[in-house]
Design an enzyme around this catalytic site. Structure first.
Site, PDB file in Angstrom:
ATOM      1  CB  CYS A 181      37.597  27.955  44.487  1.00  0.00           C
ATOM      2  SG  CYS A 181      37.404  27.994  46.264  1.00  0.00           S
ATOM      3  CB  CYS A 229      47.729  39.454  40.700  1.00  0.00           C
ATOM      4  SG  CYS A 229      49.074  38.651  41.605  1.00  0.00           S
TER       5      CYS A 229
END
Length: 141
Positions: free
Chosen positions: A127, A53
């Site tokens: 995605c 992240c």
């Protein structure tokens, strides 16, 4: 798919996030924006490593699960572990989708789609936005 049993552990104010992230990163990560297709740095990157992240550094995906979906964004068939991501029902844009967020900081990563016929072990396509991720290459040797 809302899972209220998991709570983020990297909690910051929106002002903190604005200081840490670029305006483009903030829009995608904190406002659930989407980068333009075929514009992200990781769409075709062959580097072996872990995708973390970009907001908090939590490890989310491995390059071994990345595949070419020809959709304009980096695609993966599975996260590192199910407890690394959180799934949220998303009914924006006139359709029902499943949003993927980082379980550690609640940042928007992208969406997951299923049953599209890709020859992957899970038949899922995570995605993701390149702006939501930071690739940490495996060290050689």
């Amino acid at each position: 798919m809302d899972d209220d049993t998991t709570r983020p552990t990297a909690v910051r104010t929106e002002a903190d996030w604005r200081e840490i992230l670029t305006p483009e990163e903030y829009h995608v990560l904190r406002e659930a924006g989407t980068e333009r297709p075929f514009s992200g740095e990781y769409e075709n990157d062959p580097t072996i490593g872990v995708y973390a992240c970009r907001a908090c550094g939590a490890e989310l995906f491995r390059s071994e699960t990345k595949f070419d979906a020809a959709c304009g964004w980096p695609s993966f068939y599975a996260p590192l572990a199910e407890d690394r991501v959180r799934y949220i029902k998303d009914t924006t844009m006139g359709m029902e989708r499943v949003e993927v967020r980082c379980a550690t900081c609640e940042s928007h990563m992208g969406h997951v789609f299923g049953s599209e016929g890709f020859p992957t072990p899970t038949d899922l396509r995570y995605c993701m936005n390149s702006l939501s991720l930071r690739l940490v290459a495996d060290s050689a040797g």
